[in-house]
Design an enzyme around this catalytic site. Structure first.
Site, mmCIF file in Angstrom:
data_model
loop_
_atom_site.group_PDB
_atom_site.id
_atom_site.type_symbol
_atom_site.label_atom_id
_atom_site.label_comp_id
_atom_site.label_asym_id
_atom_site.label_seq_id
_atom_site.Cartn_x
_atom_site.Cartn_y
_atom_site.Cartn_z
ATOM 1 N N THR A 71 68.834 83.240 -6.053
ATOM 2 C CA THR A 71 68.880 84.658 -6.399
ATOM 3 C C THR A 71 68.853 85.530 -5.145
ATOM 4 O OG1 THR A 71 67.795 84.257 -8.513
ATOM 5 C CG2 THR A 71 67.671 86.490 -7.657
ATOM 6 N N ASN A 145 76.540 78.176 -15.093
ATOM 7 C CA ASN A 145 75.291 77.474 -15.403
ATOM 8 C C ASN A 145 75.106 77.191 -16.887
ATOM 9 O OD1 ASN A 145 75.032 80.455 -15.194
ATOM 10 N ND2 ASN A 145 73.025 80.049 -16.075
ATOM 11 N N GLN A 175 75.258 75.933 -8.955
ATOM 12 C CA GLN A 175 75.444 74.756 -9.809
ATOM 13 C C GLN A 175 76.536 73.824 -9.285
ATOM 14 O OE1 GLN A 175 73.441 73.867 -12.102
ATOM 15 N NE2 GLN A 175 72.366 75.751 -12.651
ATOM 16 N N HIS A 196 66.321 73.503 -5.393
ATOM 17 C CA HIS A 196 65.679 72.754 -6.489
ATOM 18 C C HIS A 196 66.654 72.307 -7.568
ATOM 19 C CE1 HIS A 196 65.248 75.827 -9.794
ATOM 20 N NE2 HIS A 196 65.636 76.592 -8.804
ATOM 21 N N CYS A 314 65.479 82.127 -30.306
ATOM 22 C CA CYS A 314 65.224 82.358 -31.721
ATOM 23 C C CYS A 314 64.739 83.784 -31.909
ATOM 24 C CB CYS A 314 64.177 81.376 -32.219
ATOM 25 S SG CYS A 314 63.896 81.479 -33.973
#
Lengths: 372, 385
Positions: A71, A145, A175, A196, A314
């Site tokens: 980021t 991603n 990615q 990471h 959800c």
């Protein structure tokens, strides 16, 4: 446990951790310090920077700045480049770019978004039509991603430069780095990556930049990283990133081929209830599961020891519930509701693919029945 | 200058022989709310003094005490040894530079040489001389300098009366079980009943895997906010209704999902309440707010309750009144986080708004109610927050 959410984060490489551990325990000195111990680390950092860069780019053309995450790399490139006129990107960007563009708009820069094709990659023609002589920045994601869709960034960058040689091209490679066999072409100006996602640790990223390009630093302070990114260097994180990348770039093409084969095993064992969303990176498999809500399936298989990701939450709030990327690919809300994402590493085995496919197929079937 | 907080209590003075009990609960709740902060609480002629805290913690102590039910008003006072010069110094600290004011002196120590009126006039004159833009207005002053000359050789000087939480000390009106969903209403309902002195425990129904872990965490966060009004702690009980929902979905008419589910929830709630010694159920229902909160809906869910009263303190409130209260007690921001309490996959498109008892019973007859409740109770868990 089968961990299939490697696009979110990966398990740190044990090999990289153990090789880098010395930079936590014994080599803790400040690389900016004048004494020998510090200076040695300064040299180590320089060497690591060159080696890491050489995996994907020509060190005579490009340089590499260590940052704290993908980021930060994206933000640094974007806010340094888009200072006038308009900025162009795609509808399939990660939030680090998408929301930076919202911020650009607030700052008075016109922002333009190129639409996606059904397979999740950007509509090149549309993107190029948005580029004009006033475009200061074009930002493109390399591998999406959520869908795994691949954009041919070198080719797009070349066409952008033909239309406007002054436009800066930034690529979000988070990615793609360590996964796709790829080298930066001279038309790419910035390339962001994160540790990471490839077996490094959280808290380290990098921004590759064209040497000739001016960069306005995002963090200002002690002048580390050539004054382009101040803050004491995280040598452990940087070394872990390097060792992890070294592993990844060994036999990259073979591993990529093998991953493609392993992904095919998964696809062949799933029923037609699973509709693949893009056929891009072999490291990401994204599906719209018919008659099922993605998050519910995520919980169901979680209880059976399979960890997957989802593209929807959800929530009854439509804005938050559906992935804007999936909708941009042209899927309707019903399909977007059932999106799940599986993401892999080179360590993922064919057996894991088989087991995961069986669990998913069965649970999706049960859920579809229960919710009928 | 030493700072103390004066706490004046609300309705406790109405109590007769029970007053001692109410006061003990009140002090206990204050103690609990100040857990972790160095302090002493003393009772002085019909009110309490909280003192002994570090000066920079005064704000925190005040904001914690403001949430303790039973508190009428609070004041932050400066304490000085009684003599005119000291009192003037303290008054200077509190006095504003312009506007209108008056001095109100309360003299308990009758050995103090001047009368209350005389001293107020003297002190007012001193302050006027100091700030030329000040004016005296004894009827409607912008602020008041209160001087309380106590019998033990000390004087307290303070300006503001800060509104407390009102109500009765939590624990003096028994214990109730609040059905908490994660929305805006139920925390407000819990707060209102706690205000009248009832100790609250929470019961939350979830539908994992149809709802997520974040939704449950959100309810925990809400319960923790209520805990600060509930004598510092709260117990949360959780029961999964997943299988009940699946079974209703499979066997009954879609429109009755909510009506039937609520009947299950009320049965389970009464059972949990009796097990934990709660004397009533509390819900955040507001008349007519949603399909299940009509009087017919309430009749249907109330019909399964055997003994306990069901308190519905929000029945007469509009949604925006509830939101206003929710903001005031600090639960609103958490309540509106986008996690669902009851997954929308099971929500009927056209829920019945006026269920007829005959139809409800016919739908329910398709289910083995006792077995489903027994099964749900296997998922029962308790969290102390």
């Amino acid at each position: 446990m089968i961990y299939f959410d490697n696009a979110a984060t990966t398990k740190p490489s044990a090999n990289a951790l153990s090789k880098a551990a010395v930079y936590l325990t014994e080599q803790y000195f400040n690389p900016s310090a004048m004494y020998r111990e510090g200076f040695e680390l300064h040299k180590k950092l320089k060497e690591t920077r060159e080696k890491l860069l050489s995996f994907v780019a020509d060190p005579s053309l490009f340089e590499l700045i260590f940052t704290s995450c993908g980021t930060e790399s994206d933000n640094t490139a974007i806010f340094s480049s888009a200072r006038r006129g308009n900025a162009v990107t795609t509808q399939g960007e990660h939030a680090a770019v998408q929301n930076s563009f919202s911020e650009l708009k607030m700052r008075g820069i016109e922002t333009r978004f190129a639409s996606l094709k059904r397979d999740g990659s950007v509509d090149e023609e549309h993107l190029l039509s948005l580029v004009d002589e006033k475009t200061s920045l074009v930002s493109i994601i390399h591998v999406n991603n959520e869908t795994g869709a691949i954009n041919d960034v070198n080719a797009i960058a070349k066409k952008v430069k033909v239309k406007n040689p002054r436009a800066i091209v930034h690529v979000d490679g988070v990615q793609a780095f360590g996964k796709l066999p790829y080298r930066l072409s001279k038309d790419v100006d910035f390339y962001a990556l994160s540790a990471h996602k490839i077996g490094g640790v959280k808290g380290t990223g990098a921004l590759i930049k064209k040497k000739s390009l001016h960069l306005n630093p995002y963090l200002i302070g002690g002048g580390q990283e050539n004054g382009l990114r101040s803050g004491t260097e995280n040598l452990f994180g940087i070394q872990t990133l390097f060792f992890a990348a070294e592993e990844k770039y060994q036999d990259r093409e073979r591993k990529y081929r093998e991953m493609t084969e392993k992904k095919a095993i998964l696809l062949s064992r799933l029923s037609d209830q699973f509709v693949p969303i893009a056929n891009g990176s072999p490291y990401i498999a994204s599906f719209a599961v018919k008659g099922v809500r993605g998050e519910i399936l995520l919980h169901k298989v979680n209880d059976l020891g399979l960890i997957i990701g989802t593209g929807s939450a959800c929530s009854s709030n439509a804005k938050k519930r559906y992935s804007r990327v999936i909708l941009s690919c042209g899927y309707d809300e019903k399909a977007a509701d059932g999106v799940i994402r599986l993401s892999f590493t080179d360590d993922t085995t064919a057996e894991e693919m088989e087991q995961a496919a069986d669990i998913l197929r069965e649970q999706a079937e049960i859920l579809k029945e229960e919710l009928k | 200058m030493k700072k103390v907080i004066i706490v004046r209590y609300a309705e406790l003075f109405l109590k007769g022989k029970n007053k001692g009990y109410f006061e003990r609960m009140f002090v206990m709740n204050m103690e609990k709310s100040l857990k972790g902060v160095k302090h002493e609480i003393r009772r002085v002629s019909g009110r309490y003094l909280v003192e002994g805290f570090e000066e920079d913690q005064a704000e925190e102590v005040l904001s914690r005490l403001q949430k303790v039910f039973g508190t009428h008003t609070l004041s932050v006072a400066l304490v000085v040894p009684t003599n005119a010069e000291n009192i003037f110094e303290a008054a200077k600290e509190l006095c504003k530079e312009n506007g209108t004011f008056k001095v109100d002196t309360h003299r308990v120590d009758k050995s103090f040489p001047q009368s209350s009126m005389e001293f107020s006039a003297w002190l007012g004159g001193q302050l006027l001389a100091l700030h030329p833009n000040l004016r005296v207005d004894v009827h409607k002053p912008d602020f008041i300098i209160n001087v309380d000359i106590r019998e033990n050789g000390v004087t307290m000087v303070f300006s503001d009366f800060i509104q407390g939480a009102g109500g009765m000390p939590v624990g003096t009106a028994g214990k109730g079980l609040l059905l908490i969903s994660g929305g805006i209403d139920s925390p407000v309902a819990g707060h209102m009943i706690a205000k009248r002195g009832m100790k609250i425990e929470c019961l939350h129904f979830h539908s994992y895997p149809y709802t997520n872990l974040q939704a449950k965490e959100k309810v925990e966060d809400l319960a923790k906010i209520i805990a600060s009004y509930n004598g510092g702690d709260i117990v949360m009980h959780c029961v999964s209704v997943t299988h009940i929902q699946e079974t209703i979905h499979k066997n009954c008419t879609e429109d009755y999902m909510i009506t039937l589910l609520r009947r299950f929830m009320m049965r389970i709630a009464e059972r949990v309440a009796k097990e934990v010694g709660a004397q009533c159920l509390i819900t955040g229902e507001s008349l007519g707010q949603v399909a299940s909160q009509t009087v017919e809906g309430m009749t249907s869910s109330n019909a399964v309750i055997e003994d306990l009263p069901v308190l519905r303190p929000l029945c007469g409130f509009d949604k925006n009144e509830i939101i206003e209260r929710s903001r005031a007690i600090g639960t609103y921001e958490t309540s509106i986080l986008p996690y669902e309490d009851c997954c929308t996959v099971f929500l009927p498109k056209f829920p019945v708004t006026k269920p007829k008892m005959k139809d409800v019973l016919a739908e329910e007859a398709k289910l083995d109610v006792d077995a489903l409740i027994e099964e749900a109770m296997l998922t029962y868990e308790t969290i102390e927050l």
